[in-house]
Design a protein around this motif. Structure first.
Motif, PDB file in Angstrom:
ATOM      1  N   GLU A 150      46.658  46.117  40.100  1.00  0.00           N
ATOM      2  CA  GLU A 150      45.916  45.224  41.035  1.00  0.00           C
ATOM      3  C   GLU A 150      45.178  44.209  40.570  1.00  0.00           C
ATOM      4  O   GLU A 150      44.625  43.226  41.212  1.00  0.00           O
ATOM      5  CB  GLU A 150      45.262  46.415  42.010  1.00  0.00           C
ATOM      6  N   CYS A 151      45.050  44.327  39.257  1.00  0.00           N
ATOM      7  CA  CYS A 151      43.825  43.178  38.536  1.00  0.00           C
ATOM      8  C   CYS A 151      44.654  42.282  37.837  1.00  0.00           C
ATOM      9  O   CYS A 151      44.249  41.635  36.907  1.00  0.00           O
ATOM     10  CB  CYS A 151      42.925  44.062  37.683  1.00  0.00           C
ATOM     11  N   SER A 152      45.879  42.293  37.900  1.00  0.00           N
ATOM     12  CA  SER A 152      46.778  41.380  37.296  1.00  0.00           C
ATOM     13  C   SER A 152      46.696  39.703  37.904  1.00  0.00           C
ATOM     14  O   SER A 152      47.137  39.010  37.127  1.00  0.00           O
ATOM     15  CB  SER A 152      48.208  41.926  36.995  1.00  0.00           C
ATOM     16  N   GLY A 153      46.317  39.772  39.241  1.00  0.00           N
ATOM     17  CA  GLY A 153      46.478  38.496  39.845  1.00  0.00           C
ATOM     18  C   GLY A 153      47.864  38.135  39.950  1.00  0.00           C
ATOM     19  O   GLY A 153      48.220  36.980  40.601  1.00  0.00           O
ATOM     20  N   MET A 154      48.754  38.987  39.945  1.00  0.00           N
ATOM     21  CA  MET A 154      50.003  38.544  40.272  1.00  0.00           C
ATOM     22  C   MET A 154      50.706  38.935  41.779  1.00  0.00           C
ATOM     23  O   MET A 154      51.414  38.093  42.306  1.00  0.00           O
ATOM     24  CB  MET A 154      51.253  39.541  39.501  1.00  0.00           C
ATOM     25  N   LYS A 155      50.192  39.885  42.170  1.00  0.00           N
ATOM     26  CA  LYS A 155      50.181  40.370  43.628  1.00  0.00           C
ATOM     27  C   LYS A 155      48.963  39.694  44.627  1.00  0.00           C
ATOM     28  O   LYS A 155      48.987  39.012  45.351  1.00  0.00           O
ATOM     29  CB  LYS A 155      50.344  41.742  43.907  1.00  0.00           C
ATOM     30  N   ASP A 156      47.888  39.908  44.056  1.00  0.00           N
ATOM     31  CA  ASP A 156      46.812  39.525  44.458  1.00  0.00           C
ATOM     32  C   ASP A 156      45.806  38.518  43.677  1.00  0.00           C
ATOM     33  O   ASP A 156      45.396  38.556  42.815  1.00  0.00           O
ATOM     34  CB  ASP A 156      45.702  40.480  44.686  1.00  0.00           C
ATOM     35  N   LYS A 157      46.241  36.980  44.182  1.00  0.00           N
ATOM     36  CA  LYS A 157      45.843  36.032  43.424  1.00  0.00           C
ATOM     37  C   LYS A 157      44.314  35.698  43.256  1.00  0.00           C
ATOM     38  O   LYS A 157      43.698  35.075  42.459  1.00  0.00           O
ATOM     39  CB  LYS A 157      46.290  34.419  43.824  1.00  0.00           C
ATOM     40  N   ASP A 158      43.508  36.331  44.400  1.00  0.00           N
ATOM     41  CA  ASP A 158      42.122  36.606  44.205  1.00  0.00           C
ATOM     42  C   ASP A 158      41.668  37.633  43.267  1.00  0.00           C
ATOM     43  O   ASP A 158      40.379  37.865  43.453  1.00  0.00           O
ATOM     44  CB  ASP A 158      41.611  36.586  45.770  1.00  0.00           C
ATOM     45  N   PHE A 159      42.063  38.583  42.700  1.00  0.00           N
ATOM     46  CA  PHE A 159      41.672  39.291  41.842  1.00  0.00           C
ATOM     47  C   PHE A 159      40.712  40.482  42.637  1.00  0.00           C
ATOM     48  O   PHE A 159      39.888  41.062  42.274  1.00  0.00           O
ATOM     49  CB  PHE A 159      41.225  38.963  40.714  1.00  0.00           C
ATOM     50  N   GLY A 160      41.065  40.541  44.058  1.00  0.00           N
ATOM     51  CA  GLY A 160      40.174  41.579  44.930  1.00  0.00           C
ATOM     52  C   GLY A 160      38.855  41.084  45.279  1.00  0.00           C
ATOM     53  O   GLY A 160      38.105  41.904  46.021  1.00  0.00           O
TER      54      GLY A 160
ATOM     55  N   ASP B 278      26.440  37.790  35.123  1.00  0.00           N
ATOM     56  CA  ASP B 278      25.930  38.224  36.257  1.00  0.00           C
ATOM     57  C   ASP B 278      27.344  37.924  37.195  1.00  0.00           C
ATOM     58  O   ASP B 278      27.728  36.717  37.269  1.00  0.00           O
ATOM     59  CB  ASP B 278      24.790  37.619  36.699  1.00  0.00           C
ATOM     60  N   ILE B 279      27.606  38.982  38.238  1.00  0.00           N
ATOM     61  CA  ILE B 279      28.596  38.484  39.321  1.00  0.00           C
ATOM     62  C   ILE B 279      28.021  38.837  40.648  1.00  0.00           C
ATOM     63  O   ILE B 279      27.699  39.793  41.058  1.00  0.00           O
ATOM     64  CB  ILE B 279      29.638  39.485  39.088  1.00  0.00           C
ATOM     65  N   ALA B 280      27.908  37.875  41.311  1.00  0.00           N
ATOM     66  CA  ALA B 280      27.228  37.602  42.562  1.00  0.00           C
ATOM     67  C   ALA B 280      28.175  36.747  43.447  1.00  0.00           C
ATOM     68  O   ALA B 280      28.432  35.739  43.335  1.00  0.00           O
ATOM     69  CB  ALA B 280      25.998  37.432  42.903  1.00  0.00           C
TER      70      ALA B 280
ATOM     71  N   PRO C 205      35.078  37.986  34.265  1.00  0.00           N
ATOM     72  CA  PRO C 205      34.756  36.628  34.101  1.00  0.00           C
ATOM     73  C   PRO C 205      33.160  36.661  33.798  1.00  0.00           C
ATOM     74  O   PRO C 205      32.421  37.455  34.110  1.00  0.00           O
ATOM     75  CB  PRO C 205      34.868  36.156  35.511  1.00  0.00           C
ATOM     76  N   HIS C 206      33.130  35.621  32.750  1.00  0.00           N
ATOM     77  CA  HIS C 206      31.599  35.279  32.218  1.00  0.00           C
ATOM     78  C   HIS C 206      31.785  33.556  32.264  1.00  0.00           C
ATOM     79  O   HIS C 206      31.922  32.824  31.530  1.00  0.00           O
ATOM     80  CB  HIS C 206      31.779  35.769  30.734  1.00  0.00           C
ATOM     81  N   VAL C 207      31.068  33.391  33.534  1.00  0.00           N
ATOM     82  CA  VAL C 207      31.015  31.740  34.048  1.00  0.00           C
ATOM     83  C   VAL C 207      29.660  31.189  33.690  1.00  0.00           C
ATOM     84  O   VAL C 207      29.675  29.822  33.859  1.00  0.00           O
ATOM     85  CB  VAL C 207      31.560  31.552  35.371  1.00  0.00           C
ATOM     86  N   ASP C 208      28.675  31.841  33.810  1.00  0.00           N
ATOM     87  CA  ASP C 208      27.404  31.469  33.900  1.00  0.00           C
ATOM     88  C   ASP C 208      26.392  31.952  32.721  1.00  0.00           C
ATOM     89  O   ASP C 208      25.987  32.957  32.379  1.00  0.00           O
ATOM     90  CB  ASP C 208      26.675  31.966  35.099  1.00  0.00           C
ATOM     91  N   THR C 209      26.765  31.040  31.526  1.00  0.00           N
ATOM     92  CA  THR C 209      26.153  31.345  30.245  1.00  0.00           C
ATOM     93  C   THR C 209      24.569  31.318  30.200  1.00  0.00           C
ATOM     94  O   THR C 209      24.040  32.063  29.264  1.00  0.00           O
ATOM     95  CB  THR C 209      26.495  30.431  29.121  1.00  0.00           C
TER      96      THR C 209
ATOM     97  N   ARG D 235      35.545  31.723  43.847  1.00  0.00           N
ATOM     98  CA  ARG D 235      36.554  31.166  43.531  1.00  0.00           C
ATOM     99  C   ARG D 235      36.607  30.949  41.807  1.00  0.00           C
ATOM    100  O   ARG D 235      37.521  31.177  41.226  1.00  0.00           O
ATOM    101  CB  ARG D 235      36.790  29.777  43.991  1.00  0.00           C
ATOM    102  N   LYS D 236      35.152  30.569  41.549  1.00  0.00           N
ATOM    103  CA  LYS D 236      35.188  30.602  39.659  1.00  0.00           C
ATOM    104  C   LYS D 236      35.700  31.822  38.969  1.00  0.00           C
ATOM    105  O   LYS D 236      35.930  31.576  37.865  1.00  0.00           O
ATOM    106  CB  LYS D 236      33.738  30.099  39.628  1.00  0.00           C
ATOM    107  N   TYR D 237      35.143  32.932  39.480  1.00  0.00           N
ATOM    108  CA  TYR D 237      35.508  33.946  39.014  1.00  0.00           C
ATOM    109  C   TYR D 237      37.118  34.165  38.870  1.00  0.00           C
ATOM    110  O   TYR D 237      37.564  34.740  37.928  1.00  0.00           O
ATOM    111  CB  TYR D 237      34.999  35.393  39.583  1.00  0.00           C
ATOM    112  N   ALA D 238      37.722  34.172  39.921  1.00  0.00           N
ATOM    113  CA  ALA D 238      39.244  34.239  40.074  1.00  0.00           C
ATOM    114  C   ALA D 238      39.901  33.167  38.928  1.00  0.00           C
ATOM    115  O   ALA D 238      40.741  33.529  38.382  1.00  0.00           O
ATOM    116  CB  ALA D 238      39.784  34.045  41.284  1.00  0.00           C
ATOM    117  N   LYS D 239      39.365  32.251  38.911  1.00  0.00           N
ATOM    118  CA  LYS D 239      39.799  30.854  37.983  1.00  0.00           C
ATOM    119  C   LYS D 239      39.659  31.240  36.557  1.00  0.00           C
ATOM    120  O   LYS D 239      40.625  31.271  35.468  1.00  0.00           O
ATOM    121  CB  LYS D 239      39.115  29.544  38.069  1.00  0.00           C
ATOM    122  N   ALA D 240      38.555  31.902  36.140  1.00  0.00           N
ATOM    123  CA  ALA D 240      38.243  32.476  34.781  1.00  0.00           C
ATOM    124  C   ALA D 240      39.206  33.656  34.464  1.00  0.00           C
ATOM    125  O   ALA D 240      39.742  33.588  33.358  1.00  0.00           O
ATOM    126  CB  ALA D 240      36.757  32.945  34.670  1.00  0.00           C
ATOM    127  N   LEU D 241      39.349  34.682  35.346  1.00  0.00           N
ATOM    128  CA  LEU D 241      40.343  35.519  35.132  1.00  0.00           C
ATOM    129  C   LEU D 241      41.889  35.080  34.957  1.00  0.00           C
ATOM    130  O   LEU D 241      42.521  35.562  34.216  1.00  0.00           O
ATOM    131  CB  LEU D 241      40.236  36.650  36.155  1.00  0.00           C
TER     132      LEU D 241
END
Length: 347
Positions: A220-230, A154-156, A145-149, A166-172
């Motif tokens: 595990e990074c598909s978001g199909m099983k884990d909607k939160d992407f870890g 940066d991911i924190a 994800p790239h949410v903060d231009t 939540r914003k990272y999961a939505k972007a993915l």
């Protein structure tokens, strides 16, 4: 005889004397007249100015009389249409017709010339392949994800605070929606692995088939099983994508791979790094033929999951492309063949 000759000579002398006197007199009168004129001019030059000549007020322009609003309106009406001269805005109908004819012809000529130039330009270039390709041939790489231009990649977040990640999961989720299995199976075809998907034998304008890339392949990074992407478990996922370059064959016959690690420091604090479906960009997705021909093209992805990140530590992570013809250490372009970001995970 002699007396007569003597008398005749005297008369001639007398006549000549009279003539000379007359000439002298006339010359004297002429000189006298010239002298009088010069003296008169001198007197005029030295004559004092009269009081009327010193009155400069009479030389000032006289102020224009003030016009009433009614007079101004009447003048405006006359300017717009003069019934006596049959003129509109100071011009007759013939004058306006000539002006309109001239400017109409001028702008029609300019428009035709511009249209002709554009037609020649569009005729000389192809909409499918650029005539001159000035792109950097070694590809760049981007991540999500790239949410903060404003602050870059940066991911924190805190794993226990849903609002922080939540914003990272939505972007993915938004990026992976076109990769849904049903969508890919409907639009694209399954291609042979580890070989370039060459389709140069088709006509230039013919549509090229795109190879499918299923979302389920990202595990595990598909978001199909884990909607939160870890992110809720403190094991975040990111997606890596290589930039599209028209006609480019990455790796020169060998698949380009990806490696992620710390820029500085011990790799122990980063923990284990997992790649889905693997850490390569398979050759079957290349070359890319452009959006007009590769209509349903889906760029291949590499998902990276960090499973053992040390908490409350800011990590400077860099993911690099590795392969033949790849540049990943450019000092001027930090996205050429690599991407860097900071990762900070809190409990």
């Amino acid at each position: 005889m002699e007396r007569n000759s003597t008398a005749g000579g005297a008369e001639d002398l007398l006549m000549e004397g009279k003539i000379s006197k007359l000439r002298a007199g006339s010359l004297h009168k002429h000189e006298l007249a010239e002298a009088m004129e010069v003296e008169q001019e001198g007197l005029v030059e030295h004559q004092p100015l009269e009081q009327d000549d010193l009155n400069f007020e009479k030389w000032k322009p006289k102020p224009k009389p003030k016009r009433t609003l009614h007079e101004k309106i009447e003048d405006l009406k006359t300017y717009l249409w003069n019934a006596e001269t049959k003129e509109f805005m100071g011009r007759s109908g013939k004058s306006w017709s000539l002006i309109l004819l001239f400017y109409s012809a001028l702008y029609i000529f300019l428009a035709a010339m511009f249209g002709g130039c554009m037609c020649c330009l569009m005729w000389s270039i192809s909409p499918y392949t650029p005539t001159y390709n000035d792109r950097v041939m070694p590809p760049g790489m981007t991540m999500s994800p790239h949410v903060d231009t404003a602050h870059g990649f940066d991911i924190a977040f805190n794993a226990s605070d849903r609002s922080s990640w939540r914003k990272y999961a939505k972007a993915l989720e938004a990026q992976l929606r076109p990769y849904d299995d049903a969508v890919q199976e409907r639009r694209n075809i399954l291609c042979e692995r580890n070989t370039y998907s060459m389709q140069d034998n088709l006509e230039e304008s013919a549509e090229r088939k795109a190879c499918l890339f299923k979302r389920s392949w990202l595990g595990e990074c598909s978001g199909m099983k884990d909607k939160d992407f870890g992110y809720s478990k403190g094991k975040p996922c990111i997606l890596l994508k290589m930039n599209r370059i028209l006609g480019y064959l990455p790796g020169q016959g060998v698949a380009v791979n990806v490696t992620c690690g710390l820029k500085k420091g011990s790799t122990d604090i980063l923990g284990e790094v997992l790649y889905y479906p693997d850490n390569t960009f398979n050759m079957r997705y290349y070359p890319y033929y452009g959006k007009l021909r590769h209509v349903n093209y889906s760029s291949p992805l590499v998902a990276v999951r960090f499973t053992g990140v040390q908490y409350d530590t800011q990590l400077h992570v860099q993911c690099k492309l590795n392969g033949k013809g790849i540049i990943n250490d450019s000092p001027t372009d930090r996205f050429l063949g690599s991407v860097s970001f900071t990762l900070e995970v809190g409990a």
